[in-house]
Scaffold this motif. Structure first.
Motif, PDB file in Angstrom:
ATOM      1  N   ARG A 273       1.000  -1.173  -0.217  1.00  0.00           N
ATOM      2  CA  ARG A 273       0.011   0.063  -0.110  1.00  0.00           C
ATOM      3  C   ARG A 273       0.764   1.302  -0.159  1.00  0.00           C
ATOM      4  O   ARG A 273       1.131   1.876   0.932  1.00  0.00           O
ATOM      5  CB  ARG A 273      -0.943   0.082   1.183  1.00  0.00           C
ATOM      6  N   ALA A 274       1.499   1.435  -1.286  1.00  0.00           N
ATOM      7  CA  ALA A 274       2.551   2.492  -1.269  1.00  0.00           C
ATOM      8  C   ALA A 274       1.919   4.188  -1.492  1.00  0.00           C
ATOM      9  O   ALA A 274       0.832   3.962  -1.986  1.00  0.00           O
ATOM     10  CB  ALA A 274       3.310   2.254  -2.485  1.00  0.00           C
ATOM     11  N   VAL A 275       2.510   4.937  -0.919  1.00  0.00           N
ATOM     12  CA  VAL A 275       2.233   6.309  -0.951  1.00  0.00           C
ATOM     13  C   VAL A 275       3.586   6.925  -1.927  1.00  0.00           C
ATOM     14  O   VAL A 275       4.425   6.479  -1.841  1.00  0.00           O
ATOM     15  CB  VAL A 275       2.055   7.187   0.175  1.00  0.00           C
ATOM     16  N   ALA A 276       3.016   8.232  -2.237  1.00  0.00           N
ATOM     17  CA  ALA A 276       4.470   8.852  -2.995  1.00  0.00           C
ATOM     18  C   ALA A 276       5.594   8.790  -2.352  1.00  0.00           C
ATOM     19  O   ALA A 276       6.624   8.660  -2.818  1.00  0.00           O
ATOM     20  CB  ALA A 276       3.856  10.559  -3.231  1.00  0.00           C
ATOM     21  N   GLY A 277       5.526   9.117  -1.301  1.00  0.00           N
ATOM     22  CA  GLY A 277       7.015   9.156  -0.109  1.00  0.00           C
ATOM     23  C   GLY A 277       7.812   7.813  -0.274  1.00  0.00           C
ATOM     24  O   GLY A 277       8.874   7.699   0.243  1.00  0.00           O
ATOM     25  N   ASP A 278       6.960   6.607  -0.650  1.00  0.00           N
ATOM     26  CA  ASP A 278       7.595   5.536  -0.531  1.00  0.00           C
ATOM     27  C   ASP A 278       8.475   5.052  -1.478  1.00  0.00           C
ATOM     28  O   ASP A 278       9.299   4.085  -1.578  1.00  0.00           O
ATOM     29  CB  ASP A 278       6.590   4.223  -0.374  1.00  0.00           C
ATOM     30  N   ARG A 279       8.358   6.051  -2.687  1.00  0.00           N
ATOM     31  CA  ARG A 279       8.953   5.661  -3.932  1.00  0.00           C
ATOM     32  C   ARG A 279       8.873   4.260  -4.452  1.00  0.00           C
ATOM     33  O   ARG A 279       9.909   3.705  -5.010  1.00  0.00           O
ATOM     34  CB  ARG A 279      10.518   6.234  -3.607  1.00  0.00           C
ATOM     35  N   CYS A 280       7.723   3.897  -4.651  1.00  0.00           N
ATOM     36  CA  CYS A 280       7.416   2.765  -4.777  1.00  0.00           C
ATOM     37  C   CYS A 280       6.213   2.508  -5.563  1.00  0.00           C
ATOM     38  O   CYS A 280       4.965   3.070  -5.246  1.00  0.00           O
ATOM     39  CB  CYS A 280       7.406   1.486  -3.590  1.00  0.00           C
ATOM     40  N   SER A 281       5.728   1.674  -6.625  1.00  0.00           N
ATOM     41  CA  SER A 281       4.443   1.518  -7.156  1.00  0.00           C
ATOM     42  C   SER A 281       3.705   0.665  -6.156  1.00  0.00           C
ATOM     43  O   SER A 281       3.867   0.045  -5.882  1.00  0.00           O
ATOM     44  CB  SER A 281       4.913   0.599  -8.702  1.00  0.00           C
ATOM     45  N   PRO A 282       2.297   1.324  -6.139  1.00  0.00           N
ATOM     46  CA  PRO A 282       1.324   0.864  -5.250  1.00  0.00           C
ATOM     47  C   PRO A 282       0.920  -0.333  -5.969  1.00  0.00           C
ATOM     48  O   PRO A 282       0.748  -0.491  -7.292  1.00  0.00           O
ATOM     49  CB  PRO A 282       0.286   1.743  -5.153  1.00  0.00           C
ATOM     50  N   PHE A 283       0.781  -1.585  -5.075  1.00  0.00           N
ATOM     51  CA  PHE A 283       0.185  -2.819  -5.606  1.00  0.00           C
ATOM     52  C   PHE A 283      -1.359  -2.518  -5.916  1.00  0.00           C
ATOM     53  O   PHE A 283      -2.042  -2.364  -5.064  1.00  0.00           O
ATOM     54  CB  PHE A 283       0.637  -3.986  -4.914  1.00  0.00           C
ATOM     55  N   PRO A 284      -1.903  -3.230  -6.948  1.00  0.00           N
ATOM     56  CA  PRO A 284      -3.257  -3.405  -6.945  1.00  0.00           C
ATOM     57  C   PRO A 284      -3.731  -4.290  -5.723  1.00  0.00           C
ATOM     58  O   PRO A 284      -3.191  -5.299  -5.383  1.00  0.00           O
ATOM     59  CB  PRO A 284      -3.743  -4.177  -8.398  1.00  0.00           C
ATOM     60  N   GLN A 285      -4.964  -3.870  -5.037  1.00  0.00           N
ATOM     61  CA  GLN A 285      -5.367  -4.523  -3.830  1.00  0.00           C
ATOM     62  C   GLN A 285      -6.360  -5.844  -4.199  1.00  0.00           C
ATOM     63  O   GLN A 285      -6.728  -6.365  -3.224  1.00  0.00           O
ATOM     64  CB  GLN A 285      -5.891  -3.521  -2.887  1.00  0.00           C
ATOM     65  N   GLU A 286      -6.867  -6.033  -5.444  1.00  0.00           N
ATOM     66  CA  GLU A 286      -7.894  -6.855  -5.566  1.00  0.00           C
ATOM     67  C   GLU A 286      -7.220  -8.325  -5.378  1.00  0.00           C
ATOM     68  O   GLU A 286      -7.881  -9.192  -5.128  1.00  0.00           O
ATOM     69  CB  GLU A 286      -8.352  -6.901  -6.972  1.00  0.00           C
ATOM     70  N   HIS A 287      -5.969  -8.420  -5.625  1.00  0.00           N
ATOM     71  CA  HIS A 287      -5.235  -9.689  -5.343  1.00  0.00           C
ATOM     72  C   HIS A 287      -4.303  -9.816  -3.900  1.00  0.00           C
ATOM     73  O   HIS A 287      -3.187 -10.374  -3.903  1.00  0.00           O
ATOM     74  CB  HIS A 287      -4.385 -10.093  -6.530  1.00  0.00           C
ATOM     75  N   VAL A 288      -4.827  -9.225  -2.895  1.00  0.00           N
ATOM     76  CA  VAL A 288      -4.118  -9.209  -1.682  1.00  0.00           C
ATOM     77  C   VAL A 288      -4.903 -10.167  -0.572  1.00  0.00           C
ATOM     78  O   VAL A 288      -6.194 -10.012  -0.673  1.00  0.00           O
ATOM     79  CB  VAL A 288      -4.074  -7.883  -1.193  1.00  0.00           C
ATOM     80  N   ARG A 289      -4.264 -10.913   0.235  1.00  0.00           N
ATOM     81  CA  ARG A 289      -5.058 -11.839   1.091  1.00  0.00           C
ATOM     82  C   ARG A 289      -4.393 -11.581   2.400  1.00  0.00           C
ATOM     83  O   ARG A 289      -2.959 -11.724   2.499  1.00  0.00           O
ATOM     84  CB  ARG A 289      -5.052 -13.062   0.556  1.00  0.00           C
ATOM     85  N   ILE A 290      -4.776 -11.285   3.514  1.00  0.00           N
ATOM     86  CA  ILE A 290      -4.474 -10.912   4.793  1.00  0.00           C
ATOM     87  C   ILE A 290      -4.802 -12.380   5.672  1.00  0.00           C
ATOM     88  O   ILE A 290      -6.027 -12.718   5.636  1.00  0.00           O
ATOM     89  CB  ILE A 290      -4.862  -9.728   5.464  1.00  0.00           C
ATOM     90  N   MET A 291      -3.649 -13.086   6.050  1.00  0.00           N
ATOM     91  CA  MET A 291      -3.988 -14.307   6.820  1.00  0.00           C
ATOM     92  C   MET A 291      -3.854 -13.999   8.454  1.00  0.00           C
ATOM     93  O   MET A 291      -2.752 -13.793   8.703  1.00  0.00           O
ATOM     94  CB  MET A 291      -2.941 -15.506   6.469  1.00  0.00           C
ATOM     95  N   PRO A 292      -5.033 -14.081   9.049  1.00  0.00           N
ATOM     96  CA  PRO A 292      -4.997 -13.805  10.589  1.00  0.00           C
ATOM     97  C   PRO A 292      -4.400 -14.833  11.288  1.00  0.00           C
ATOM     98  O   PRO A 292      -4.264 -16.009  10.892  1.00  0.00           O
ATOM     99  CB  PRO A 292      -6.448 -13.567  11.018  1.00  0.00           C
TER     100      PRO A 292
END
Length: 317
Positions: A273-292
């Motif tokens: 989940r990048a913002v401009a200050g991270d100097r990184c392309s933000p990743f699309p979030q539709e293929h993100v899974r968080i494993m609790p």
């Protein structure tokens, strides 16, 4: 005993692997593809057993810092690779490499190795998948960048890339270590300077994790203070590759994982989940899974993580 020794050597390479290579030490791990614990000779002809099991769909699993391919072994003895072979017909290969080298160095070496692979494979490769755990995901991204600059044959074949607990925005623990080292070195005391010198012996690969450096330009020619700065150069996400991110969370609590992630990588970094200050392309979030309730190391060998990987692989690319 053999696996235990290999794990020890993997840790040693992660901590001081660049020094081992510089001094020609025999404990340096050379990058190679392995299967069933044996090297796959991609620089020449595949041996008969490898030829018999070759398929046009190839998955390459890339371990993280201070690890070996043993990190992928689940309690039942299987791996994500062996299950993808059984369930979907992929040919699994495992990368073994010196994790103490700069991420960009390993990325360039992996690029060359994958090019050899597609040229030497006895069955023409139609689909390539990369699965990277932690640093392994950054090495995979660095290899893609190197390949895009060289017009490699393997790059168009790469349909999917999986990142398991990968610190796309950097690792806070390494940034903290850099800050402590910098501060200790500036105290006019021989003991604190000695401690700073010892801590600073950690490898270039470890230092690259601080800001997730993927390119040589991120670190070449930089002074000692550069570790405190984000000097990352952009590495765009190529549109023909579908990027899948799996992040671990220590608990099922909705707030605690935001701070601690999987105990090694923050949730924001692992989900890109990048913002401009991270100097990184933000990743699309539709293929993100968080494993609790899943820690950092478990991401490499958990049945639920595999189920998600398989489900994504079954979707049309």
């Amino acid at each position: 005993m053999g696996n235990h020794l290999e794990r020890v050597i993997g840790v040693l390479n992660g901590v001081i692997g660049d020094h081992l290579k510089r001094t020609g030490n025999g404990l340096t791990t050379a990058m190679q593809l392995v299967r069933d614990g044996h090297p796959v000779p991609v620089a020449g002809a595949f041996h008969a057993a490898a030829c018999a099991r070759a398929t046009p769909r190839v998955v390459v699993l890339v371990h993280g810092l201070m690890s070996t391919e043993d990190i992928w072994t689940m309690p039942d003895g299987e791996t994500y690779g062996s299950r993808l072979s059984r369930d979907l017909g992929y040919m699994p290969l495992y990368l073994r490499y010196n994790t103490g080298l700069r991420i960009s160095e390993n990325g360039e070496a992996l690029d060359a190795l994958l090019e050899q692979l597609v040229c030497a494979c006895p069955v023409p490769v139609e689909e390539l998948v990369l699965i990277g755990h932690s640093m392994g995901g950054l090495v995979s991204r660095s290899a893609v960048h190197a390949a895009s600059e060289r017009g490699r044959r393997w790059l168009p074949l790469l349909k999917r890339a999986f990142y398991l607990g990968t610190p796309h925005l950097g690792a806070p623990l390494e940034r903290f270590g850099s800050t402590v080292t910098w501060a200790l070195a500036r105290i006019d005391n021989p003991y604190t300077k000695l401690i700073a010198d010892i801590v600073d012996l950690r490898s270039g690969g470890m230092k690259d994790l601080g800001h997730a450096n993927l390119r040589r330009e991120d670190w070449e020619g930089a002074g000692a203070d550069a570790l405190l700065q984000n000097r990352r150069h952009p590495v765009p996400l190529l549109p023909h590759i579908r990027h899948h991110l799996i992040a671990g969370a220590l608990t099922a609590d909705p707030w605690l994982p935001l701070l601690f992630g999987d105990a090694m990588v923050s949730l924001r970094s692992a989900t890109g989940r990048a913002v401009a200050g991270d100097r990184c392309s933000p990743f699309p979030q539709e293929h993100v899974r968080i494993m609790p309730s899943l820690g950092h190391l478990r991401l490499a060998r958990d049945p639920d993580v595999y189920a998600q990987i398989r489900a994504w692989c079954e979707e049309p690319a």
